[in-house]
Every structure is written in C-alpha cells, then in structure tokens.
Scaffold this motif. Structure first.
Motif, PDB file in Angstrom:
ATOM      1  N   CYS A  25       0.821  -1.216   0.000  1.00  0.00           N
ATOM      2  CA  CYS A  25       0.000   0.000   0.000  1.00  0.00           C
ATOM      3  C   CYS A  25       0.853   1.264   0.000  1.00  0.00           C
ATOM      4  O   CYS A  25       0.533   2.239  -0.679  1.00  0.00           O
ATOM      5  N   VAL A  26       1.946   1.245   0.750  1.00  0.00           N
ATOM      6  CA  VAL A  26       2.855   2.394   0.756  1.00  0.00           C
ATOM      7  C   VAL A  26       3.463   2.594  -0.629  1.00  0.00           C
ATOM      8  O   VAL A  26       3.526   3.720  -1.147  1.00  0.00           O
ATOM      9  N   ALA A  27       3.893   1.506  -1.254  1.00  0.00           N
ATOM     10  CA  ALA A  27       4.530   1.593  -2.571  1.00  0.00           C
ATOM     11  C   ALA A  27       3.569   2.070  -3.645  1.00  0.00           C
ATOM     12  O   ALA A  27       3.995   2.689  -4.632  1.00  0.00           O
ATOM     13  N   HIS A  28       2.273   1.812  -3.471  1.00  0.00           N
ATOM     14  CA  HIS A  28       1.296   2.155  -4.507  1.00  0.00           C
ATOM     15  C   HIS A  28       0.331   3.259  -4.061  1.00  0.00           C
ATOM     16  O   HIS A  28      -0.692   3.488  -4.706  1.00  0.00           O
ATOM     17  N   ASN A  29       0.667   3.948  -2.961  1.00  0.00           N
ATOM     18  CA  ASN A  29      -0.128   5.078  -2.474  1.00  0.00           C
ATOM     19  C   ASN A  29      -1.595   4.716  -2.273  1.00  0.00           C
ATOM     20  O   ASN A  29      -2.503   5.440  -2.700  1.00  0.00           O
ATOM     21  N   ILE A  30      -1.818   3.587  -1.619  1.00  0.00           N
ATOM     22  CA  ILE A  30      -3.165   3.151  -1.288  1.00  0.00           C
ATOM     23  C   ILE A  30      -3.427   3.480   0.185  1.00  0.00           C
ATOM     24  O   ILE A  30      -2.669   3.062   1.065  1.00  0.00           O
ATOM     25  N   ALA A  31      -4.465   4.243   0.444  1.00  0.00           N
ATOM     26  CA  ALA A  31      -4.830   4.547   1.829  1.00  0.00           C
ATOM     27  C   ALA A  31      -5.513   3.331   2.448  1.00  0.00           C
ATOM     28  O   ALA A  31      -6.179   2.555   1.763  1.00  0.00           O
ATOM     29  N   VAL A  32      -5.335   3.170   3.763  1.00  0.00           N
ATOM     30  CA  VAL A  32      -5.920   2.026   4.475  1.00  0.00           C
ATOM     31  C   VAL A  32      -6.693   2.533   5.687  1.00  0.00           C
ATOM     32  O   VAL A  32      -6.203   3.342   6.469  1.00  0.00           O
ATOM     33  N   LEU A  33      -7.923   2.028   5.829  1.00  0.00           N
ATOM     34  CA  LEU A  33      -8.707   2.231   7.050  1.00  0.00           C
ATOM     35  C   LEU A  33      -9.060   0.844   7.562  1.00  0.00           C
ATOM     36  O   LEU A  33      -9.800   0.099   6.907  1.00  0.00           O
ATOM     37  N   ALA A  34      -8.515   0.487   8.718  1.00  0.00           N
ATOM     38  CA  ALA A  34      -8.671  -0.867   9.255  1.00  0.00           C
ATOM     39  C   ALA A  34      -9.437  -0.839  10.567  1.00  0.00           C
ATOM     40  O   ALA A  34      -9.106  -0.069  11.475  1.00  0.00           O
ATOM     41  N   VAL A  35     -10.468  -1.658  10.663  1.00  0.00           N
ATOM     42  CA  VAL A  35     -11.270  -1.780  11.868  1.00  0.00           C
ATOM     43  C   VAL A  35     -10.676  -2.851  12.767  1.00  0.00           C
ATOM     44  O   VAL A  35     -10.304  -3.932  12.300  1.00  0.00           O
ATOM     45  N   THR A  36     -10.581  -2.560  14.060  1.00  0.00           N
ATOM     46  CA  THR A  36     -10.125  -3.572  15.015  1.00  0.00           C
ATOM     47  C   THR A  36     -10.538  -3.173  16.423  1.00  0.00           C
ATOM     48  O   THR A  36     -10.824  -2.009  16.701  1.00  0.00           O
ATOM     49  N   HIS A  37     -10.584  -4.164  17.308  1.00  0.00           N
ATOM     50  CA  HIS A  37     -10.674  -3.891  18.745  1.00  0.00           C
ATOM     51  C   HIS A  37      -9.499  -4.545  19.453  1.00  0.00           C
ATOM     52  O   HIS A  37      -9.485  -4.666  20.674  1.00  0.00           O
ATOM     53  N   ASP A  38      -8.482  -4.936  18.651  1.00  0.00           N
ATOM     54  CA  ASP A  38      -7.287  -5.590  19.174  1.00  0.00           C
ATOM     55  C   ASP A  38      -6.196  -4.549  19.428  1.00  0.00           C
ATOM     56  O   ASP A  38      -5.770  -3.856  18.493  1.00  0.00           O
ATOM     57  N   LEU A  39      -5.760  -4.420  20.654  1.00  0.00           N
ATOM     58  CA  LEU A  39      -4.796  -3.383  21.025  1.00  0.00           C
ATOM     59  C   LEU A  39      -3.455  -3.513  20.297  1.00  0.00           C
ATOM     60  O   LEU A  39      -2.976  -2.532  19.717  1.00  0.00           O
ATOM     61  N   PRO A  40      -2.796  -4.687  20.285  1.00  0.00           N
ATOM     62  CA  PRO A  40      -1.512  -4.787  19.582  1.00  0.00           C
ATOM     63  C   PRO A  40      -1.615  -4.395  18.106  1.00  0.00           C
ATOM     64  O   PRO A  40      -0.703  -3.752  17.571  1.00  0.00           O
ATOM     65  N   GLN A  49      -8.799  11.218  18.094  1.00  0.00           N
ATOM     66  CA  GLN A  49      -7.992  10.926  16.914  1.00  0.00           C
ATOM     67  C   GLN A  49      -6.570  11.382  17.182  1.00  0.00           C
ATOM     68  O   GLN A  49      -6.333  12.466  17.708  1.00  0.00           O
ATOM     69  N   GLY A  50      -5.610  10.523  16.830  1.00  0.00           N
ATOM     70  CA  GLY A  50      -4.223  10.893  17.037  1.00  0.00           C
ATOM     71  C   GLY A  50      -3.313   9.687  16.933  1.00  0.00           C
ATOM     72  O   GLY A  50      -3.688   8.653  16.374  1.00  0.00           O
ATOM     73  N   SER A  51      -2.112   9.818  17.484  1.00  0.00           N
ATOM     74  CA  SER A  51      -1.163   8.712  17.445  1.00  0.00           C
ATOM     75  C   SER A  51      -1.696   7.559  18.291  1.00  0.00           C
ATOM     76  O   SER A  51      -2.445   7.769  19.252  1.00  0.00           O
ATOM     77  N   PRO A  52      -1.336   6.318  17.955  1.00  0.00           N
ATOM     78  CA  PRO A  52      -1.845   5.165  18.715  1.00  0.00           C
ATOM     79  C   PRO A  52      -1.593   5.274  20.221  1.00  0.00           C
ATOM     80  O   PRO A  52      -2.490   5.006  21.025  1.00  0.00           O
ATOM     81  N   HIS A  53      -0.382   5.651  20.613  1.00  0.00           N
ATOM     82  CA  HIS A  53      -0.055   5.665  22.035  1.00  0.00           C
ATOM     83  C   HIS A  53      -0.759   6.813  22.763  1.00  0.00           C
ATOM     84  O   HIS A  53      -1.011   6.704  23.972  1.00  0.00           O
ATOM     85  N   ALA A  54      -1.095   7.892  22.047  1.00  0.00           N
ATOM     86  CA  ALA A  54      -1.820   8.988  22.674  1.00  0.00           C
ATOM     87  C   ALA A  54      -3.289   8.625  22.862  1.00  0.00           C
ATOM     88  O   ALA A  54      -3.863   8.812  23.939  1.00  0.00           O
ATOM     89  N   VAL A  55      -3.908   8.087  21.815  1.00  0.00           N
ATOM     90  CA  VAL A  55      -5.334   7.765  21.872  1.00  0.00           C
ATOM     91  C   VAL A  55      -5.602   6.561  22.766  1.00  0.00           C
ATOM     92  O   VAL A  55      -6.623   6.497  23.458  1.00  0.00           O
ATOM     93  N   LEU A  56      -4.671   5.609  22.786  1.00  0.00           N
ATOM     94  CA  LEU A  56      -4.890   4.355  23.511  1.00  0.00           C
ATOM     95  C   LEU A  56      -4.053   4.260  24.780  1.00  0.00           C
ATOM     96  O   LEU A  56      -3.704   3.169  25.230  1.00  0.00           O
ATOM     97  N   SER A  57      -3.740   5.390  25.375  1.00  0.00           N
ATOM     98  CA  SER A  57      -2.881   5.401  26.559  1.00  0.00           C
ATOM     99  C   SER A  57      -3.497   4.621  27.722  1.00  0.00           C
ATOM    100  O   SER A  57      -2.792   3.909  28.448  1.00  0.00           O
ATOM    101  N   GLU A  58      -4.811   4.729  27.912  1.00  0.00           N
ATOM    102  CA  GLU A  58      -5.458   4.011  29.015  1.00  0.00           C
ATOM    103  C   GLU A  58      -5.377   2.504  28.792  1.00  0.00           C
ATOM    104  O   GLU A  58      -5.113   1.741  29.726  1.00  0.00           O
TER     105      GLU A  58
END
Length: 232
Positions: free
Chosen positions: A173-188, A207-216
């Motif tokens: 996706c990075v090489a071909h400029n494809i945006a990704v929106l992925a649904v999950t409830h898995d923390l890792p 909305q923000g960086s993973p560690h900021a939004v998921l700090s709790e």
C-alpha cells in the motif's frame, strides 16, 4: 506519482438503534478505527464503500466527492473478517475476478507478494482460514484501489502470521499510495497503525497517534502483564 489520498467522512444517521455521528479526516496512510463491538465500526466501512447510503452524509476521497458514486466506480476495496470468496472458483479465478483484462501484471504480483502460487488451482474449501484471508486481500489489492478497507481481517490469526500479513499489505500500500482504514478492537494491532480513530457509540471521540489515543488501554495492559508476572 500521486500521493496517498486523504479520506473525509461525515456520517449522521441511525442504523437500528445506534446513532452514528462521525466526522473525521484521515491524516496518515494507515488509520485504525478502534472501538468495542456494536460501536458502529463496520457500518462506517459499509457507508464508505457505498453499501449503505444514509441521507445527509458525505464521503470524499482525495479531491473527489464520491458520496453518490456507484460502488464499482469508487476504487475502494473492502475485505471482511470472513472472506467472501467464490466457492466454485479457484484461487487464481477469485483473485482475477473484477480486475480488468490488462491487469495480468497486478494479479501476478499478488501471487508473489502473498506466496499463493502453489495454491493457484485450489478451491476455497481446501484452504485454511489464514490462506483464505490472504486470497481475499490479494483479490482486493489486484483491483488497484485507492482505498483499502479492512474489517477485522487479522482477528484470530497467530501473532507471527498476523504481523507478516500486515507487513506485506502495508509495504504494498505504501509503494502504490493506497490509503488504508482498518477496523479492530485488538490493542496490539491498533498500536501498529500510523493513527487511531477511537469510536464509541457511533461517535469519534479521539484521533491521534496510537499511544496517545490508547494510553489508558496500554496502561491497563502493562498492569495486567505485571500482575501476571508477579503471580508466576
């Protein structure tokens, strides 16, 4: 080469008893929509893909308003947790389905990327769950989308298998400029994203960086691991 397109979503609608009131713009190529079951994650993906069309809601991909664009013209690929493969088709036929006749190179690239050459003539019923998911993702990417929607596709996978598949998808996706929106409830899995959208009861609450939004969640996970080690 074009840049990875931003995704702008404004959705204000009822689906069953859930009021989805989500307004966001992605700012990174790999974005995770994180939240509990029943919070509206899959419904939002269906809306973005054009499978659900509520009134007074809008989807913009890059510079294009695709709110009224037919599903087959949106250049969006959706992969669900349960791969919707055609049981009567081989792996090769499934991946080629929906692609244009001039995309043979793209199809061949998918076989190499996901190590599917040995399974080319197999039917979905003979594949493992992980193999079926690889085929489903390969089929989605073979259609050369601008946006890839992943609905908990890595759930239930062994960590090593999940990490390998995520890296393969991300690199392509990075090489071909494809945006990704992925649904999950898995923390890792969410922590591997570029940015996270937290959804609660149909509303984007952060909305923000993973560690900021998921700090709790990260703190709770660390405390749980520490407690477990103390008991051992």
């Amino acid at each position: 080469m074009p840049e990875t397109p931003q995704l702008q979503v404004q959705c204000d609608a009822m689906i069953g008893s859930l009021h989805i009131n989500a307004d966001f713009t992605t700012t990174h190529p790999w974005t995770v929509l994180f939240g509990p079951s029943g919070s509206g994650k899959s419904s939002l993906l269906r809306f973005i893909a054009g499978l659900w069309k509520p009134q007074e809601s809008h989807v913009i991909l890059g510079a294009d308003n695709i709110t009224t664009t037919p599903v087959y013209k949106r250049k969006i690929a959706l992969v669900a947790q349960q791969p919707a493969l055609f049981p009567h088709m081989t792996v090769r036929e499934n991946i080629a389905f929906g692609t244009e006749s001039n995309q043979a190179e793209s199809i061949a690239q998918m076989f190499d990327l996901f190590a599917l050459n040995a399974l080319a003539d197999a039917k979905p019923a003979t594949l493992s769950g992980g193999e079926r998911q690889r085929v489903a993702i390969a089929r989605a990417l073979a259609s050369t989308p601008r946006l890839l929607l992943l609905d908990e596709v890595f759930t239930g996978m062994h960590r090593t298998q999940r990490d390998t598949l995520m890296q393969q998808v991300r690199s392509h996706c990075v090489a071909h400029n494809i945006a990704v929106l992925a649904v999950t409830h898995d923390l890792p899995e969410a922590l591997e994203a570029d940015e996270v959208l937290r959804i609660e009861s149909g509303h984007i609450s952060a909305q923000g960086s993973p560690h900021a939004v998921l700090s709790e969640e990260c703190t709770a996970w660390i405390q749980g691991v520490t407690s477990l080690r103390e008991k051992l």
